[in-house]
Write a protein that holds these residues in place. Structure first.
Motif, PDB file in Angstrom:
ATOM      1  N   ARG A 183       0.844  -1.187   0.000  1.00  0.00           N
ATOM      2  CA  ARG A 183       0.000   0.000   0.000  1.00  0.00           C
ATOM      3  C   ARG A 183       0.883   1.242   0.000  1.00  0.00           C
ATOM      4  O   ARG A 183       1.868   1.316   0.736  1.00  0.00           O
ATOM      5  CB  ARG A 183      -0.949   0.000   1.205  1.00  0.00           C
ATOM      6  CG  ARG A 183      -1.929  -1.166   1.158  1.00  0.00           C
ATOM      7  CD  ARG A 183      -3.030  -1.059   2.182  1.00  0.00           C
ATOM      8  NE  ARG A 183      -3.961  -2.175   2.045  1.00  0.00           N
ATOM      9  CZ  ARG A 183      -5.133  -2.261   2.666  1.00  0.00           C
ATOM     10  NH1 ARG A 183      -5.524  -1.287   3.484  1.00  0.00           N
ATOM     11  NH2 ARG A 183      -5.917  -3.310   2.483  1.00  0.00           N
ATOM     12  N   THR A 193      -2.850   5.982  -1.590  1.00  0.00           N
ATOM     13  CA  THR A 193      -2.951   6.402  -2.984  1.00  0.00           C
ATOM     14  C   THR A 193      -2.989   5.228  -3.954  1.00  0.00           C
ATOM     15  O   THR A 193      -3.396   5.381  -5.096  1.00  0.00           O
ATOM     16  CB  THR A 193      -1.772   7.320  -3.350  1.00  0.00           C
ATOM     17  OG1 THR A 193      -0.538   6.613  -3.116  1.00  0.00           O
ATOM     18  CG2 THR A 193      -1.798   8.588  -2.505  1.00  0.00           C
ATOM     19  N   GLN A 194      -2.549   4.051  -3.501  1.00  0.00           N
ATOM     20  CA  GLN A 194      -2.589   2.862  -4.356  1.00  0.00           C
ATOM     21  C   GLN A 194      -2.455   1.624  -3.486  1.00  0.00           C
ATOM     22  O   GLN A 194      -1.741   1.619  -2.485  1.00  0.00           O
ATOM     23  CB  GLN A 194      -1.464   2.881  -5.399  1.00  0.00           C
ATOM     24  CG  GLN A 194      -1.520   1.706  -6.379  1.00  0.00           C
ATOM     25  CD  GLN A 194      -0.424   1.768  -7.436  1.00  0.00           C
ATOM     26  OE1 GLN A 194       0.352   2.721  -7.486  1.00  0.00           O
ATOM     27  NE2 GLN A 194      -0.354   0.756  -8.280  1.00  0.00           N
ATOM     28  N   GLU A 195      -3.156   0.573  -3.889  1.00  0.00           N
ATOM     29  CA  GLU A 195      -3.065  -0.718  -3.207  1.00  0.00           C
ATOM     30  C   GLU A 195      -2.941  -1.811  -4.251  1.00  0.00           C
ATOM     31  O   GLU A 195      -3.616  -1.772  -5.283  1.00  0.00           O
ATOM     32  CB  GLU A 195      -4.303  -0.958  -2.346  1.00  0.00           C
ATOM     33  CG  GLU A 195      -4.346  -2.328  -1.692  1.00  0.00           C
ATOM     34  CD  GLU A 195      -5.662  -2.617  -0.997  1.00  0.00           C
ATOM     35  OE1 GLU A 195      -5.852  -3.760  -0.547  1.00  0.00           O
ATOM     36  OE2 GLU A 195      -6.509  -1.698  -0.931  1.00  0.00           O
ATOM     37  N   ARG A 233       7.520   2.828 -11.703  1.00  0.00           N
ATOM     38  CA  ARG A 233       6.580   3.959 -11.721  1.00  0.00           C
ATOM     39  C   ARG A 233       6.559   4.557 -13.113  1.00  0.00           C
ATOM     40  O   ARG A 233       7.589   4.745 -13.725  1.00  0.00           O
ATOM     41  CB  ARG A 233       7.011   4.996 -10.695  1.00  0.00           C
ATOM     42  CG  ARG A 233       6.251   6.304 -10.773  1.00  0.00           C
ATOM     43  CD  ARG A 233       6.544   7.203  -9.608  1.00  0.00           C
ATOM     44  NE  ARG A 233       5.859   6.734  -8.400  1.00  0.00           N
ATOM     45  CZ  ARG A 233       5.879   7.391  -7.242  1.00  0.00           C
ATOM     46  NH1 ARG A 233       6.582   8.505  -7.128  1.00  0.00           N
ATOM     47  NH2 ARG A 233       5.230   6.929  -6.203  1.00  0.00           N
TER      48      ARG A 233
END
Length: 233
Positions: A183, A193-195, A233
């Motif tokens: 996470r 913000t993201q999982e 990313r």
């Protein structure tokens, strides 16, 4: 010499070296009346003048690197029930200026029985930064390194938190849990913000370790399934 081995069968005296990578023991730090094991160590500042250590009994202490003396103690024991089920598995530290955003509205997002922990145990002056801890009880907690107070805590995973890593700029955090997920968190908004589910759960272990690359482009995780994964990313 032992049979079939090129190595001596008993310890040999150390030999002085002029190599820049040769280190000498200067401190052996123990806690009085405690048998708890250190679980994680992190530098508190880039200067290396202090470092924080978490323990299996949920203690989080700051030591002076030069003297080996304890200079601050976080109020982490106030959320411990004395067993490893509330111990600290991972810590990271940042000196990025997040104090104002973390201290304001610090009760937001917490249930009534999870209020901000009080009880400063640090010493005034000399220790700056924020220590972030990941706990066996599924919570991530934020501590002011100078006062020792918990300024914010949040239920972060549905299972124990195993590892934490900070982005190079100190404004994002990635947490790994034994629910097999990673996470990502904004430290300014304290929001996920993201999982992502990154590994298969095996023998009760999900994600065992995670690290953020120094350029911020890569995340590498290792799981109980025996797999290392790289995310870009």
């Amino acid at each position: 010499m032992s049979s079939g081995s090129a190595f001596p069968s008993s310890p040999q005296p150390s030999v002085a070296s002029t190599s820049p990578f040769h280190y000498t023991l200067i401190h052996s730090i123990t806690r009085p009346n405690s048998t708890a094991s250190p679980t994680c160590i992190t530098p508190l500042a880039t200067s290396g003048e202090s470092f924080a250590v978490s323990y299996s009994d949920a203690a989080v202490l700051v030591y002076d690197t030069r003297t080996g003396e304890e200079v601050a103690s976080m109020a982490s024991l106030e959320t411990s029930n004395g067993t490893q089920s509330t111990g600290v598995n991972a810590i990271v530290a940042t000196t990025t200026g997040l104090d104002s955003s973390l201290s304001s509205d610090s009760n937001r997002g917490m249930s009534e029985d999870e209020n901000v922990v009080s009880g400063a145990t640090g010493r005034s002056g000399g220790v700056e930064g924020i220590i972030i801890s990941g706990h066996e009880d599924r919570f991530i907690r934020f501590y002011d390194a100078n006062s020792g107070q918990c300024t914010y805590n949040m239920l972060a995973h549905p299972a124990a938190i195993s590892a934490l890593s900070l982005s190079p700029d100190g404004r994002e955090l990635v947490s790994a849990g034994h629910d097999a997920s990673l996470r990502f968190w904004s430290l300014e908004t304290r929001s996920c913000t993201q999982e992502m589910t990154s590994h298969r759960l095996m023998r009760g272990e999900g994600v065992c370790s995670v690290v953020w690359s120094q350029d911020g482009r890569w995340i590498v995780s290792g799981g109980g399934d025996g797999v290392v994964k790289v995310f870009a990313r």
